[in-house]
Design an enzyme around this catalytic site. Structure first.
Site, mmCIF file in Angstrom:
data_model
loop_
_atom_site.group_PDB
_atom_site.id
_atom_site.type_symbol
_atom_site.label_atom_id
_atom_site.label_comp_id
_atom_site.label_asym_id
_atom_site.label_seq_id
_atom_site.Cartn_x
_atom_site.Cartn_y
_atom_site.Cartn_z
ATOM 1 N N HIS A 14 128.897 -17.411 -34.558
ATOM 2 C CA HIS A 14 129.544 -17.737 -32.803
ATOM 3 C C HIS A 14 127.968 -17.612 -32.311
ATOM 4 C CE1 HIS A 14 132.193 -17.047 -29.578
ATOM 5 N NE2 HIS A 14 131.017 -17.367 -28.678
ATOM 6 N N GLU A 197 140.824 -15.718 -25.464
ATOM 7 C CA GLU A 197 139.219 -14.767 -25.599
ATOM 8 C C GLU A 197 140.371 -14.468 -24.151
ATOM 9 O OE1 GLU A 197 135.452 -15.511 -24.123
ATOM 10 O OE2 GLU A 197 134.292 -13.753 -23.877
ATOM 11 N N ASP A 276 126.120 -13.575 -26.652
ATOM 12 C CA ASP A 276 125.099 -13.613 -26.155
ATOM 13 C C ASP A 276 124.170 -12.186 -26.271
ATOM 14 O OD1 ASP A 276 126.023 -16.462 -24.930
ATOM 15 O OD2 ASP A 276 127.916 -14.634 -24.889
HETATM 16 N N1 HPA Z 1 132.775 -17.163 -23.617
HETATM 17 C C1 HPA Z 1 132.874 -17.871 -23.370
HETATM 18 N N2 HPA Z 1 131.880 -19.204 -22.186
HETATM 19 C C2 HPA Z 1 130.765 -18.529 -23.321
HETATM 20 C C3 HPA Z 1 130.936 -17.480 -24.019
HETATM 21 C C4 HPA Z 1 131.617 -16.610 -24.121
HETATM 22 O O1 HPA Z 1 132.118 -15.866 -24.954
HETATM 23 N N3 HPA Z 1 129.059 -16.743 -24.500
HETATM 24 C C5 HPA Z 1 128.704 -17.924 -23.435
HETATM 25 N N4 HPA Z 1 129.868 -18.962 -23.080
HETATM 26 ZN ZN ZN Z 2 131.323 -17.805 -27.025
#
Ligand code: HPA
Ligand code: ZN
Length: 333
Positions: A14, A197, A276
């Site tokens: 991821h 999330e 990220d």
């Molecule tokens: N969630 C949703 N979109 C994203 C994420 C994430 O963690 N990271 C980069 N784009």
């Molecule tokens: Zn992500």
């Protein structure tokens, strides 16, 4: 423990390659492309990385990506990521890229994918890191735009293993993209999706049933739904959890409050990833180290996390056997 974590062979499942663009490289690329940024220095960029939720991050992350214009820019960003994670003993990585945030600015799909792919090939040759590429659709954009993006991707099927969903989750459920995912599956691509999330457990059900995903990205909100947890355990659906990201985006207040250890103990197929890293304060090694310290993970937990990642990765039987063998060697440490 520090040494053990460093030596642990890792697979990252991821990782948004645009989210690995460090402020220093962002400035270098902006300069050579005459691209404008609303910051005067690297320090100013770093100071802006204070997020209150997913959307506040997405705004800044999309802005940072606007400096990327040429194939070399995508190459340099990807190569920098690979060189960095080689130090964390990453032996395999499955990278997300998000073409729509580039094609909407007039950068061609080919420019994006060719730059990233060339760096991945170099990484395999020079760093011994194997890799796969996963295209993510922007979920606040329409299903028609996602379908057009998929059509472009089909010309690069040799480079892309699957498709996923990223960006603003709430209000953009997996069901919106069921038709696009059906087409992707028909074309022999694998599917994953960010779900649970910020969005509800219901989105995880949809990702499983409507998008036929092989893995759930994040998935931490499954804990709100006992029946869903049972299913995820039974089917051993991998969850690509990103602890430092979850704290930065206020999904959990602290790492000590993160349910990763609890999820692992319940028998969920949990993995650790960075999401990220340039924005969330750490690459995969730092995610392992910080989570271990905050939750008291044992060496057996850490081996389990990495074994889960090897089992969840989109590699051949032979490659998986090789990766698991490396892990077995560590059993003697
Ligand atoms: N969630 C949703 N979109 C994203 C994420 C994430 O963690 N990271 C980069 N784009
Ligand atoms: Zn992500």
């Amino acid at each position: 423990m520090k040494e053990f974590i460093r030596n642990l062979p890792k697979a990252e499942l991821h990782l948004h390659i645009e989210g690995s663009l460090e402020p220093e490289l962002m400035f270098t690329i902006a300069k050579r492309n005459d691209a404008l940024l609303p910051y005067n220095s690297v320090e100013e960029v770093k100071a802006a990385y204070q997020f209150s939720n997913l959307q506040s991050f997405l705004d800044i992350y999309h802005l940072g990506a606007t400096v990327l214009q040429k194939e070399q820019d995508f190459f340099d960003m990807t190569w920098a990521y690979l060189e960095r994670v080689a130090k964390d003993n990453v032996i395999h990585t499955e990278i997300f890229f998000v073409p729509q945030i580039h094609t909407r600015r007039g950068v061609s799909f080919d420019t994006v994918v060719n730059g990233i792919y060339r760096a991945l090939q170099k990484g395999h040759l020079l760093l011994d890191i194997s890799s796969k590429l996963i295209l993510c659709f922007v979920r606040e954009d329409s299903a028609e735009e996602a379908m057009q993006t998929l059509q472009q991707a089909l010309e690069h099927k040799d480079k892309i293993i699957g498709v996923g969903l990223e960006s603003a989750e709430v209000g953009n459920p997996p069901s919106k993209f069921a038709g696009v995912f059906e087409k992707a599956l028909e074309e022999g691509l694998l599917t994953v999706a960010h779900a649970g999330e910020e969005g509800p457990a219901e989105y995880i059900w949809q990702a499983l049933d409507l998008c036929k995903v092989s893995r759930i990205d994040h998935g931490v909100r499954c804990l709100d739904d006992e029946k869903l947890v049972q299913r995820l355990i039974e089917e051993q659906t991998p969850l690509t959890v990103c602890p430092l990201s979850n704290v930065k985006l206020k999904v959990f207040n602290t790492l000590a409050a993160h349910p990763l250890k609890k999820m692992l103990d319940m028998g969920l197929c949990v993995t650790i990833n960075s999401d990220d890293p340039a924005y969330f304060g750490g690459y995969i090694g730092e995610n392992f180290a910080a989570t271990q310290a905050a939750l008291g993970l044992t060496k057996e937990d850490l081996r389990k996390l990495t074994r889960n990642a090897f089992n969840a990765s989109f590699v051949s039987h032979e490659e998986r056997k090789h990766m698991l063998k490396l892990l077995d060697k560590l059993a003697f440490c």
